[in-house]
Design a protein around this motif. Structure first.
Motif, PDB file in Angstrom:
ATOM      1  N   LYS A 283      -8.715   2.160   4.553  1.00  0.00           N
ATOM      2  CA  LYS A 283      -7.249   2.233   4.479  1.00  0.00           C
ATOM      3  C   LYS A 283      -6.766   1.882   3.072  1.00  0.00           C
ATOM      4  CE  LYS A 283      -4.850  -1.005   6.554  1.00  0.00           C
ATOM      5  NZ  LYS A 283      -4.214  -1.777   7.640  1.00  0.00           N
ATOM      6  N   ILE A 284      -7.318   0.829   2.491  1.00  0.00           N
ATOM      7  CA  ILE A 284      -6.938   0.464   1.117  1.00  0.00           C
ATOM      8  C   ILE A 284      -7.313   1.576   0.147  1.00  0.00           C
ATOM      9  CG2 ILE A 284      -7.351  -1.152  -0.777  1.00  0.00           C
ATOM     10  CD1 ILE A 284      -7.788  -3.340   1.310  1.00  0.00           C
ATOM     11  N   TRP A 285      -8.546   2.109   0.309  1.00  0.00           N
ATOM     12  CA  TRP A 285      -8.997   3.186  -0.573  1.00  0.00           C
ATOM     13  C   TRP A 285      -8.059   4.393  -0.488  1.00  0.00           C
ATOM     14  CZ3 TRP A 285     -11.965   4.716  -4.456  1.00  0.00           C
ATOM     15  CH2 TRP A 285     -12.248   6.089  -4.593  1.00  0.00           C
ATOM     16  N   ALA A 286      -7.715   4.792   0.724  1.00  0.00           N
ATOM     17  CA  ALA A 286      -6.877   5.976   0.903  1.00  0.00           C
ATOM     18  C   ALA A 286      -5.471   5.761   0.342  1.00  0.00           C
ATOM     19  CB  ALA A 286      -6.806   6.337   2.385  1.00  0.00           C
ATOM     20  N   GLU A 287      -4.907   4.583   0.581  1.00  0.00           N
ATOM     21  CA  GLU A 287      -3.525   4.336   0.182  1.00  0.00           C
ATOM     22  C   GLU A 287      -3.381   4.041  -1.308  1.00  0.00           C
ATOM     23  OE1 GLU A 287      -0.716   4.460   1.948  1.00  0.00           O
ATOM     24  OE2 GLU A 287      -1.683   5.037   3.812  1.00  0.00           O
ATOM     25  N   VAL A 288      -4.324   3.295  -1.862  1.00  0.00           N
ATOM     26  CA  VAL A 288      -4.184   2.841  -3.243  1.00  0.00           C
ATOM     27  C   VAL A 288      -4.787   3.826  -4.239  1.00  0.00           C
ATOM     28  CG1 VAL A 288      -4.790   0.981  -4.874  1.00  0.00           C
ATOM     29  CG2 VAL A 288      -4.167   0.432  -2.506  1.00  0.00           C
ATOM     30  N   PHE A 289      -5.934   4.393  -3.886  1.00  0.00           N
ATOM     31  CA  PHE A 289      -6.679   5.177  -4.870  1.00  0.00           C
ATOM     32  C   PHE A 289      -6.637   6.688  -4.623  1.00  0.00           C
ATOM     33  CE2 PHE A 289      -8.541   0.943  -4.841  1.00  0.00           C
ATOM     34  CZ  PHE A 289      -8.584   0.651  -6.191  1.00  0.00           C
ATOM     35  N   TRP A 290      -6.677   7.116  -3.360  1.00  0.00           N
ATOM     36  CA  TRP A 290      -6.923   8.520  -3.075  1.00  0.00           C
ATOM     37  C   TRP A 290      -5.664   9.366  -2.952  1.00  0.00           C
ATOM     38  CZ3 TRP A 290     -10.990  11.183  -3.981  1.00  0.00           C
ATOM     39  CH2 TRP A 290     -11.185  12.434  -3.399  1.00  0.00           C
TER      40      TRP A 290
ATOM     41  N   LEU B 247       0.817  -1.213   0.000  1.00  0.00           N
ATOM     42  CA  LEU B 247       0.000   0.000   0.000  1.00  0.00           C
ATOM     43  C   LEU B 247       0.850   1.262   0.000  1.00  0.00           C
ATOM     44  CD1 LEU B 247      -2.938  -0.826   2.467  1.00  0.00           C
ATOM     45  CD2 LEU B 247      -2.645  -1.462   0.071  1.00  0.00           C
ATOM     46  N   LYS B 248       1.969   1.240   0.696  1.00  0.00           N
ATOM     47  CA  LYS B 248       2.795   2.439   0.800  1.00  0.00           C
ATOM     48  C   LYS B 248       3.412   2.828  -0.546  1.00  0.00           C
ATOM     49  CE  LYS B 248       2.242   3.128   5.225  1.00  0.00           C
ATOM     50  NZ  LYS B 248       1.463   4.292   5.686  1.00  0.00           N
ATOM     51  N   ARG B 249       3.505   1.883  -1.466  1.00  0.00           N
ATOM     52  CA  ARG B 249       4.114   2.160  -2.771  1.00  0.00           C
ATOM     53  C   ARG B 249       3.058   2.378  -3.853  1.00  0.00           C
ATOM     54  NH1 ARG B 249       8.615  -2.366  -3.677  1.00  0.00           N
ATOM     55  NH2 ARG B 249       8.999  -1.047  -5.507  1.00  0.00           N
ATOM     56  N   LEU B 250       1.801   2.517  -3.422  1.00  0.00           N
ATOM     57  CA  LEU B 250       0.707   2.726  -4.368  1.00  0.00           C
ATOM     58  C   LEU B 250       0.081   4.095  -4.135  1.00  0.00           C
ATOM     59  CD1 LEU B 250      -0.909  -0.822  -4.078  1.00  0.00           C
ATOM     60  CD2 LEU B 250       0.181   0.115  -6.140  1.00  0.00           C
ATOM     61  N   GLY B 251      -0.786   4.497  -5.035  1.00  0.00           N
ATOM     62  CA  GLY B 251      -1.480   5.769  -4.889  1.00  0.00           C
ATOM     63  C   GLY B 251      -1.892   6.337  -6.234  1.00  0.00           C
ATOM     64  N   GLY B 252      -2.876   7.226  -6.222  1.00  0.00           N
ATOM     65  CA  GLY B 252      -3.260   7.966  -7.408  1.00  0.00           C
ATOM     66  C   GLY B 252      -4.119   7.233  -8.410  1.00  0.00           C
ATOM     67  N   LEU B 253      -4.590   6.047  -8.082  1.00  0.00           N
ATOM     68  CA  LEU B 253      -5.352   5.281  -9.070  1.00  0.00           C
ATOM     69  C   LEU B 253      -6.759   5.829  -9.283  1.00  0.00           C
ATOM     70  CD1 LEU B 253      -4.239   1.614  -8.329  1.00  0.00           C
ATOM     71  CD2 LEU B 253      -3.975   2.839 -10.470  1.00  0.00           C
ATOM     72  N   TYR B 254      -7.271   6.596  -8.317  1.00  0.00           N
ATOM     73  CA  TYR B 254      -8.592   7.184  -8.531  1.00  0.00           C
ATOM     74  C   TYR B 254      -8.561   8.177  -9.698  1.00  0.00           C
ATOM     75  CZ  TYR B 254     -12.775   9.988  -7.809  1.00  0.00           C
ATOM     76  OH  TYR B 254     -13.965  10.648  -8.004  1.00  0.00           O
ATOM     77  N   LYS B 255      -7.470   8.904  -9.798  1.00  0.00           N
ATOM     78  CA  LYS B 255      -7.368   9.895 -10.877  1.00  0.00           C
ATOM     79  C   LYS B 255      -7.053   9.233 -12.218  1.00  0.00           C
ATOM     80  CE  LYS B 255      -5.557  13.873 -10.011  1.00  0.00           C
ATOM     81  NZ  LYS B 255      -4.601  14.983  -9.705  1.00  0.00           N
ATOM     82  N   SER B 256      -6.160   8.244 -12.201  1.00  0.00           N
ATOM     83  CA  SER B 256      -5.733   7.638 -13.472  1.00  0.00           C
ATOM     84  C   SER B 256      -6.673   6.532 -13.948  1.00  0.00           C
ATOM     85  CB  SER B 256      -4.315   7.074 -13.335  1.00  0.00           C
ATOM     86  OG  SER B 256      -4.270   6.077 -12.328  1.00  0.00           O
ATOM     87  N   HIS B 257      -7.354   5.834 -13.020  1.00  0.00           N
ATOM     88  CA  HIS B 257      -8.248   4.722 -13.384  1.00  0.00           C
ATOM     89  C   HIS B 257      -9.523   4.799 -12.533  1.00  0.00           C
ATOM     90  CE1 HIS B 257      -4.293   3.308 -14.728  1.00  0.00           C
ATOM     91  NE2 HIS B 257      -4.953   2.609 -15.641  1.00  0.00           N
ATOM     92  N   PRO B 258     -10.369   5.804 -12.781  1.00  0.00           N
ATOM     93  CA  PRO B 258     -11.553   5.991 -11.938  1.00  0.00           C
ATOM     94  C   PRO B 258     -12.512   4.801 -11.955  1.00  0.00           C
ATOM     95  CG  PRO B 258     -11.661   7.367 -13.922  1.00  0.00           C
ATOM     96  CD  PRO B 258     -10.287   6.812 -13.855  1.00  0.00           C
ATOM     97  N   TRP B 259     -12.624   4.103 -13.085  1.00  0.00           N
ATOM     98  CA  TRP B 259     -13.525   2.954 -13.133  1.00  0.00           C
ATOM     99  C   TRP B 259     -13.040   1.829 -12.230  1.00  0.00           C
ATOM    100  CZ3 TRP B 259     -18.268   3.302 -14.532  1.00  0.00           C
ATOM    101  CH2 TRP B 259     -18.653   4.242 -15.497  1.00  0.00           C
ATOM    102  N   LEU B 260     -11.735   1.665 -12.149  1.00  0.00           N
ATOM    103  CA  LEU B 260     -11.189   0.651 -11.238  1.00  0.00           C
ATOM    104  C   LEU B 260     -11.495   1.022  -9.787  1.00  0.00           C
ATOM    105  CD1 LEU B 260      -9.525  -1.915 -10.845  1.00  0.00           C
ATOM    106  CD2 LEU B 260      -7.467  -0.493 -10.802  1.00  0.00           C
ATOM    107  N   ALA B 261     -11.433   2.319  -9.478  1.00  0.00           N
ATOM    108  CA  ALA B 261     -11.763   2.774  -8.124  1.00  0.00           C
ATOM    109  C   ALA B 261     -13.211   2.444  -7.777  1.00  0.00           C
ATOM    110  CB  ALA B 261     -11.515   4.283  -8.011  1.00  0.00           C
ATOM    111  N   ILE B 262     -14.121   2.654  -8.714  1.00  0.00           N
ATOM    112  CA  ILE B 262     -15.538   2.336  -8.482  1.00  0.00           C
ATOM    113  C   ILE B 262     -15.725   0.831  -8.319  1.00  0.00           C
ATOM    114  CG2 ILE B 262     -17.841   2.377  -9.526  1.00  0.00           C
ATOM    115  CD1 ILE B 262     -16.999   5.035 -10.853  1.00  0.00           C
ATOM    116  N   LEU B 263     -15.030   0.064  -9.156  1.00  0.00           N
ATOM    117  CA  LEU B 263     -15.146  -1.391  -9.076  1.00  0.00           C
ATOM    118  C   LEU B 263     -14.557  -1.939  -7.785  1.00  0.00           C
ATOM    119  CD1 LEU B 263     -14.297  -2.322 -12.776  1.00  0.00           C
ATOM    120  CD2 LEU B 263     -16.507  -2.578 -11.623  1.00  0.00           C
ATOM    121  N   PHE B 264     -13.616  -1.217  -7.183  1.00  0.00           N
ATOM    122  CA  PHE B 264     -13.135  -1.598  -5.852  1.00  0.00           C
ATOM    123  C   PHE B 264     -14.155  -1.236  -4.783  1.00  0.00           C
ATOM    124  CE2 PHE B 264     -11.267  -0.004  -1.886  1.00  0.00           C
ATOM    125  CZ  PHE B 264     -10.756  -1.187  -1.368  1.00  0.00           C
TER     126      PHE B 264
END
Length: 506
Positions: free
Chosen positions: A424-431, A356-373
Motif C-alpha cells: 500500500k505504501i509502495w503503490a501510494e507513495v512511489f508508483w 499517502l493520498k497526497r503523495l505519488g510519483g516518487l519512483y519516477k522522480s527518485h528511483p534510488w529512494l524507491a529502491i531504498l524503501f
C-alpha cells in the motif's frame, strides 16, 4: 577491570555533558553528536569482540563485589543489543544533521539524544534489577523531552498518552522490585536467580512474574496496553521517531528475555502460556491497525507493535530454536524499522507530507529512494532473501516444532498482512501518479545536494546492514544461537557474576 563494559554508558553521558558545555555552538553540537555516537559504535564493537573471545564480562563498580555493589554484565545478548544501539545512534546522528532544525537544537535535542543512548546502553548492561528501573527512568525522561520538542498540539497529545502508560509501567515495575527484594533480600539479578530457586512460596513467585511481565509488556508495546505507541511515535521530528522505533520498545523486549530466562524460569508452563497468546494478539492488533492507516509514520508505528509479537513469541515458546529466532528477529527488526522511518522522513522533506493520498510519483522522480524503501519494506514483510525472511522462518518453524499451531497460523497471516501494508505504501507513495496540487499545499523549500547526502547516507548504510544479514544469514544465526545457549543456561551468568559456584555469604 574490563573498561569496555562501562564505556558504552560513559561515552554518551560524556557526549551529552560536552554538548551542554557548547550549548550555543551549532557546529560543536553537531560535531559532538557524530563523534560521540561514532565512539559509541566503536566501543560497542570492541565489547562484542571481547565477549565473543572471553565469554561473559563483569565489571564491579567501586571494587564492591557482587551482590553487594553495582555490577555491569555483558553477555552475548547484551553485547548484541549495545552494538545495535551504536549502529542506530550513529545513523540517527548523521541523519539529524539535515533533518533537525536549529529550533529543536536550541531546546537540547543533541544532549537529550546522548542521554537516551546512555539509558538504553545502561539497561542492556546492568546486572542489577533496581538499576534496570533507574535506566528505564533515564530513558523515560529523555524520550519524553524529545517527544515534546516543538510543543505542537499533536506532540503534546501523544506525549500525554506516552508518559501516562509508561509511568504506569514504572509503578508496577518498582512495586515488583520492592516485593522481590522483600522476598529474597537482594537486587543483583544473578543473586536473585540463585536465591529465588530456594523460595517455597511459588504463588508469590508467580505473582511477581506476572507483574514484571505486565511492566515490561507495556514498555515493549505488547497487547493490550500498546496504544500509546501509535498515538505518539508519528508526532515528533522524524529522527526522534526513528530512534524510538529502533530502540525503545526493544529495551522492554530485552528485559523480558533477561528476566524470564534468568530469574522466572521455575514454572514456564504458566507464564509462557500467557506470553504465547499475548504475542499472538500483539501481532494481530498491530497489523490490523496498520492496515487501516493512510499516514506513513502511523502505518510504521502500528507495525512496530505487530513485529514485537514475533519477538515475544520466540521467548514464549521457550525452546532453543525459538530463543534463537527471537534474538535474530530483534537484530533484524531494529535495523529495518529505523530505516523505514528515515525513508519516511526523506519523503516528507521532498513532498511536505506523510499522508499517502497526497503523495505519488516518487519512483519516477527518485528511483534510488524507491529502491531504498523496498529493501527494508520487503524485509519487514519477510520476503527472501532479506533478513526478515530468515527471522520469520526461524520463529515459525519453532512454533510448528512446539505444536503451537494457532499462534503459528497468526504469525503467517500477519506476515501476509504486513506485505499488504508495505505494498500500500509502495503503490501510494512511489508508483501512482502524483496528485493534483491543492490550494492549501505549502511551498516546499529547495533541498541542497549536501542536505540530500546527509539524509541518504544513513539510509544506505542501514539498507546494506539489512542485505548483509539476509545474504550472510549463517554467521548471524550462529551469533543468535550462541546468545540463546547463554540465555538457556543461567548457571553460566550466575557463575560469571558471583564467582565459581555462585555461592555468596548472605
Amino acid at each position: 577491570m574490563r573498561p569496555e563494559v562501562a564505556l558504552p554508558i560513559l561515552i554518551p553521558l560524556l557526549s551529552g555533558a560536552i554538548s551542554l558545555m557548547f550549548w550555543r555552538s551549532h557546529f560543536m553540537q553537531r560535531l559532538v553528536a557524530v563523534a560521540g555516537s561514532g565512539a559509541l559504535l566503536l566501543t560497542s564493537l570492541w565489547l562484542m569482540a571481547s565477549v565473543n573471545a572471553d565469554g561473559i564480562l563483569v565489571m564491579h563498580m567501586g571494587d564492591w563485589e557482587a551482590p553487594f555493589g553495582i555490577t555491569l554484565v555483558a553477555d552475548l545478548l547484551g553485547a548484541i543489543m549495545v552494538v545495535l544501539t551504536g549502529i542506530i545512534g550513529f545513523a540517527v546522528a548523521l541523519y539529524s544533521l539535515a533533518s533537525v532544525g536549529r529550533g529543536h537544537e536550541a531546546f537540547g535535542y543533541f544532549p537529550l539524544m546522548h542521554l537516551l543512548l546512555a539509558g538504553v546502553a545502561g539497561a542492556f548492561l546492568t546486572g542489577d534489577i533496581f538499576n534496570l528501573y533507574v535506566w528505564f527512568e533515564v530513558m523515560l525522561v529523555a524520550s519524553f523531552a524529545l517527544l515534546i520538542l516543538g510543543s505542537e498540539k499533536p506532540q503534546m497529545e501523544g506525549a500525554i498518552k506516552y508518559v501516562t502508560l509508561n509511568l504506569l509501567s514504572s509503578v508496577i515495575f518498582l512495586t515488583a522490585v520492592g516485593l522481590l527484594y522483600g522476598l529474597v533480600g537482594t537486587l543483583n539479578m544473578a543473586d536473585i536467580a540463585q536465591r529465588l530457586s530456594q523460595v517455597e512460596d511459588n504463588g508469590m513467585i508467580d505473582v511477581l512474574a506476572v507483574m514484571f511481565m505486565v511492566a515490561f509488556g507495556i514498555k515493549a508495546a505488547a497487547f493490550p496496553l500498546f496504544f500509546w505507541l501509535p498515538a505518539s511515535y508519528h508526532t515528533p521530528p522524524v529522527a526522534v521517531s526513528a530512534l524510538f522505533a529502533g530502540l525503545l520498545t526493544k529495551v522492554g523486549v530485552y528485559a523480558l528475555f533477561r528476566v524470564f530466562t534468568l530469574i522466572f524460569n521455575q514454572s514456564p508452563d504458566y507464564t509462557h502460556e500467557i506470553m504465547v497468546w499475548g504475542a499472538g494478539l500483539t501481532m494481530l492488533s498491530g497489523v490490523l491497525g496498520a492496515a487501516a492507516q493512510f499516514e506513513f509514520r502511523r502505518i510504521l508505528s502500528f507495525h512496530i507493535v505487530s513485529q514485537i509479537g514475533y519477538m515475544i513469541l520466540g521467548l514464549a515458546l521457550f525452546t532453543p530454536l525459538a530463543i534463537i529466532g527471537g534474538v535474530f528477529y530483534i537484530m533484524h527488526h531494529i535495523i529495518v524499522k529505523t530505516n523505514l522511518f528515515l525513508v519516511s522522513g526523506i519523503v516528507k522533506r521532498l513532498r511536505g507530507t506523510y499522508e499517502l493520498k497526497r503523495l505519488g510519483g516518487l519512483y519516477k522522480s527518485h528511483p534510488w529512494l524507491a529502491i531504498l524503501f523496498l529493501i527494508p519494506a520487503l524485509s519487514l514483510a519477510g520476503m527472501p532473501p532479506l533478513s526478515g525472511f530468515f527471522a520469520k522462518f526461524i520463529v515459525i518453524r519453532a512454533g510448528i516444532e512446539a505444536e503451537a499451531y494457532g499462534v503459528t497460523f497468526i504469525a503467517l497471516l500477519v506476515g501476509l498482512l504486513t506485505l499488504y501494508s508495505m505494498t500500500k505504501i509502495w503503490a501510494e507513495v512511489f508508483w501512482k501518479a502524483p496528485p493534483e496540487p491543492r490550494d492549501d499545499d505549502k511551498e516546499i523549500p529547495a533541498i541542497s545536494h549536501r542536505e540530500l547526502w546527509q539524509l541518504y547516507v544513513p539510509v544506505v548504510g542501514l539498507a546494506l546492514c539489512t542485505l548483509f544479514i539476509g545474504l550472510n544469514g549463517q554467521p548471524i544465526y550462529a551469533l543468535a544461537e550462541a546468545s540463546a545457549e547463554q540465555l538457556l543456561d543461567p548457571a553460566r551468568y550466575i557463575e560469571a557474576v558471583l564467582g565459581q559456584g555462585g555461592e555468596v555469604t548472605p
